[in-house]
Design an enzyme around this catalytic site. Structure first.
Site, short mmCIF file in Angstrom:
data_model
loop_
_atom_site.label_atom_id
_atom_site.label_comp_id
_atom_site.label_asym_id
_atom_site.label_seq_id
_atom_site.Cartn_x
_atom_site.Cartn_y
_atom_site.Cartn_z
N ARG A 36 0.84 -1.13 -0.05
CA ARG A 36 0.09 0.07 -0.16
C ARG A 36 0.87 1.32 0.11
NH1 ARG A 36 -5.27 -2.26 3.50
NH2 ARG A 36 -5.88 -3.29 1.65
N HIS B 145 -6.96 -0.50 -6.93
CA HIS B 145 -6.18 -1.58 -6.58
C HIS B 145 -5.71 -1.49 -5.17
CE1 HIS B 145 -1.84 -0.30 -8.81
NE2 HIS B 145 -2.51 0.64 -8.12
N GLU B 146 -5.09 -2.73 -4.67
CA GLU B 146 -4.65 -2.76 -3.16
C GLU B 146 -5.69 -2.20 -2.33
OE1 GLU B 146 -2.19 -4.23 -2.17
OE2 GLU B 146 -1.05 -4.84 -3.81
N GLY B 147 -7.11 -2.47 -2.66
CA GLY B 147 -8.04 -2.07 -1.56
C GLY B 147 -8.40 -0.68 -1.96
#
Lengths: 610, 610
Positions: B313, B457-459
């Site tokens: 993140r 992306h990535e949450g």
């Protein structure tokens, strides 16, 4: 809600468009004829525009050295639009128009913008012809405007130049008299133009047998010098192919050459061009120089052009709006059908329960309601402005003059607000789709790309803001601003007595006061340099105030017709209004703070410090 | 300012990175070795990444039925990166690393992200290998992690599935024991996996001889059922090609098949894939099912994966940041060289004077300073977080634990804030360019498209917000939030005595109080459903507060070193700080208002009313 439901409410219940049929110009019309126009446009948009929106994105225009190639779908869409009669819908019967109110025309055109914003470029053609109807000679109307309205020819607006962009003072295209008898050409005083025009939309294509360029250029003085500033600008008709007084092609090309196509981020269905005027590629009568016919008086070109620009700006605002609406509908559909995750409850999430559709998640609802408040609010704004155009043209003297002035004040908002916030709506539409929204398998990424143009063309955000704070709120001793404040106060007065809306009425009153104060503070030194330093944040706050006003007005009207909000449409309008007042209107404080203090952080910083 | 100037200030003057060399792990290092790493990465990025950023956008990955084809430039960039040793820069000497602090590694990697964010996908490979170094067996480290660090193999993270997206509870990929002796495989307990994984970045390519997938899957219970929720998730190594205990390819393909490439709006240099595990296309030992080796304990997969996710993140945040920076530099260059228009003076504009460069216009300066405050502020945030990673790993016990907890609170901001505001920076970069920014002849439109991925992306933004308000500010009885507040108070205390900064210190104190109050009010009912209803606006306000804090801290440090702000760099930092406090921080009021009142407008609206 479908677009049609929303349009019906705004046109008939809110703006009372059928009242216009009491006026002589529109007396043959009725709600039935308006509905028939909407039906036709909805159908053509559905059949000829929507299915090809991705096609025009992937099959960009290209130039084979001789012709610009566009997809067949673009030709078909153009043909269907022309056959519908919409190009000249607002014109007089005697030239083949249907004397349709502009309000209804604007509503009808919204279907095309939503289905495929870039496949058509008809707004330019009708805007161009409209200008000639006002400023052209009888012959110019007959030969050029009428052939544009019929769809036989297309039109452009050639303002920008590569070295000048937004700065029209610096137009360097030269127009010199063409021969001794230049003043006696039946098509208008004849000049030869040389120069370059950049960002010309629909500047070259084969959709029509001819293209009518309207070109800003300067006539040199006796010493051969161009007059600096916008005072020196004149307006010319420069056809792509030479024509006679009967409107027939003479067979000769005019000296206008395509220098290149711009390869854009979006809005790819419409060619965007760099045109060379008078470089000698297509000499006329053996002589270099593009033949142009003067429109109106020398040196008055910009004033004529502005006649076209107000409607063009409403057109851009409507395009931005409808892209926002398209993304809203796409993401609403997706949110209603896509199962994923679970709502959080008092005890957290229970993973043994089935997934829910994402419209059940609070944050997805927030993103949907934001889109609804932006796009439907923007549509109300554009139709309100369109209604002012009709009032200006056909209202009683005082009402017509008020409409003119209000329109002056609202046009920068009609152009800028949707181009900023419906772009944000499109970004939210992508976000609702998650990873799918980032792929080209879903339409929302294209809406977002297409919409990014709208803050740039027809006057950038910065230009609109300078126009609003530097000119519009001051003109006629601030009477435009006072008129607007009066309308807002009327809405406040009507809503204050409706319990459901009273808190919003109060908030709007406070916002109006804040904007008024900021306007005064911005101009406190009387120096435009100080006043305009934060013109864009001012415009953002002004825009949010206008939208809050329109939402409150819409909500008040909706409740007047459906006091218990029994219909989902009423509940939706109230929800969007609540959203706008709770989540959006409070933003104006941050924007106005720098305006009021004439904050000079940005201008004071030394260039090396950036 | 160049990126290097900014990095040098942040690393050396602000974060005092050389202090780290006093710690045993970094004791061979010095400012000189850090500089050498920065020099190398700057050079490789300039030579092998930047020139090909447009190439990877226009030459999208494609699948010829057997192999995924990428441009040669991508292969060359990969080779150069691997040869630099940066893949294992943070690792121990004994496995070929250089024991570089993560802070310096993150700074060095920023050059690559700015030059071409999508040409490399090395972050995934090193993140994957890092995870195995923590949770893998000795053999798994030796065979898989070390071959990833050497660049011989690449790595992926396979979390999402087509039906589940962000909802990891609903992972449906199954892993069943592979034969009686499944537990005795030297590479780890051997399972057979079947399922589909969506949005897998770098999921297939020929850059390396093998790809090491790390896959979330569920082991069915005795009745063959999958355990609902995230408790049931285990973690597996699934190589694309089968390998032996020496790390040699056995010549057999594993049963992982590329089902399709996703065609994206941007970030096109990296393949993004749908992978089918165990569909039988490549049977292993004559049997369908992808062979996977369990990592860690069954049912503990998500905890292991999260180890990788925090750094991932920060990586996404850095990518977003550097796209913002790239757009800032591009538009700053353009603004300094493009002549257009004239500044407005007390008497309006004098068109007889030559045009000025657009950096002389107030609104262009506003758009540049906004970009600077977003991108340089975000860079400070990412490096601050990277510094916390080093503190967590190598600090004294209490400091290390504080760093861990602060990192938990700041990670959602490090991921979300740049992805929202550096995207906005890219939009402003387009706007500064006018029409040119909307064409593919200038780089800014690609930055904007590439950056749009980072909120997804990535949450997603929504996931980050729920993590922040639903978990991070509560964890360990709110100690993380208190720690952060303590750091902010320290900055306030230091700045309050600096006259130039005292008003900002006061504003930051007020913001901290507002965010604290909103946190309490959000949780006043104790029901997560109420609290999280406006989690995203909460995160936006929280993020702006964090950035205001970091800017104030940076400004205080800059003035401590250059009290008269004699250097342009100091003036620039002060200008960006002033901008942030005047134009940005006041926005938090509007965001927090709905949080504090637990505004339910969006959730209460009936679905039919949208």
């Amino acid at each position: 809600m479908t677009l049609r439901t929303t349009l019906d409410f705004l046109l008939y219940d809110w703006l009372a468009a059928p009242v216009l049929t009491e006026r002589e110009r529109f007396s043959d019309h009725s709600r039935e004829t308006f509905d028939a126009v909407l039906d036709t446009c909805e159908r053509i948009a559905r059949e000829k525009y929507a299915p090809h929106n991705r096609t025009v994105d992937t099959q960009e225009p290209h130039f084979d050295g001789e012709k610009v190639i566009l997809p067949q779908a673009t030709h078909d869409a153009h043909k269907a639009f022309v056959e519908s009669g919409m190009m000249s819908a607002a014109q007089d019967y005697d030239i083949g128009g249907m004397q349709l109110p502009y309000t209804v025309q604007a509503a009808a055109n919204s279907f095309f913008a939503m289905a495929s914003v870039s496949i058509g470029s008809n707004m330019l053609t009708s805007g161009n012809a409209n200008l000639l109807m006002v400023h052209g000679t009888e012959m110019q109307k007959q030969v050029f405007a009428l052939n544009e309205f019929s769809g036989r020819w297309a039109g452009t607006m050639c303002l920008s130049e590569p070295q000048a962009g937004s700065s029209l003072s610096d137009v360097a295209t030269r127009a010199v008299p063409d021969g001794e008898d230049y003043e006696s050409d039946p098509l208008g005083p004849r000049y030869r133009l040389t120069g370059h025009k950049m960002w010309i939309s629909a500047g070259d294509h084969e959709l029509t047998e001819n293209i009518v360029h309207i070109v800003l250029a300067k006539i040199p003085d006796e010493n051969g010098k161009l007059i600096p500033g916008t005072r020196g600008i004149s307006l010319f008709i420069v056809p792509k192919r030479m024509v006679d007084t009967e409107g027939q092609l003479t067979g000769e090309r005019n000296d206008v050459a395509l220098a290149g196509l711009n390869h854009k981020l979006g809005w790819r269905g419409t060619t965007n061009t760099l045109l060379n005027f008078g470089e000698g590629k297509y000499p006329v009568g053996g002589k270099a120089g593009a033949v142009g016919y003067l429109v109106g008086k020398p040196g008055k070109g910009l004033a004529c052009m502005f006649h076209m620009m107000n409607e063009a700006r409403i057109g851009v605002g409507t395009a931005a709006t409808m892209l926002g609406m398209a993304g809203y509908y796409a993401s609403l559909d997706y949110a209603k059908s896509r199962p994923q995750g679970r709502p959080v409850g008092p005890e957290g999430k229970d993973a043994s329960r089935p997934q829910v559709r994402i419209i059940e998640h609070a944050d997805v609802r927030r993103m949907l309601l934001a889109q609804k408040s932006y796009a439907e609010g923007a549509l109300a704004l554009e139709l309100y402005c369109a209604r002012l155009v009709d009032e200006h043209k056909t209202g009683e003297a005082q009402a017509a003059d008020d409409a003119r002035l209000l329109l002056e004040v609202l046009t920068p908002i009609a152009k800028s607000w949707p181009s900023e916030w419906c772009l944000e709506a499109n970004s939210l539409a992508i976000q609702v789709h998650g990873g799918y929204g980032y792929t080209r398998d879903f339409p929302v990424e294209q809406y977002w790309r297409d919409n990014r143009l709208n803050m740039i063309h027809e006057g950038t955000h910065g230009i609109q803001a300078a126009d609003l704070l530097g000119r519009k709120v001051l003109m006629e001793e601030g009477r435009g601003l006072q008129l607007l404040a009066g309308r807002i106060q009327q809405t406040i007065a009507r809503s204050a007595s409706v319990p459901r809306l009273a808190p919003h009425a109060k908030a709007l009153g406070a916002a109006l006061e804040q904007v008024g104060k900021a306007t005064r503070e911005a101009w406190a030194t009387g120096n435009p340099r100080d006043a305009l330093i934060n013109a864009v944040p001012y415009m953002q706050a002004f825009g949010h105030m206008v939208l809050a006003w329109l939402w409150l007005d819409v909500a008040e009207r909706a409740l007047a017709l459906d006091a218990d909000a029994a219909q989902p449409a009423t509940a939706g309008r109230l929800g969007a209004t609540d959203y706008f007042f709770h989540y959006e209107l409070p933003k104006i404080g941050a924007w106005l703070q720098v305006v009021e203090s004439r904050d000079a952080t940005c201008v004071d910083l030394h260039e090396d410090a950036f």
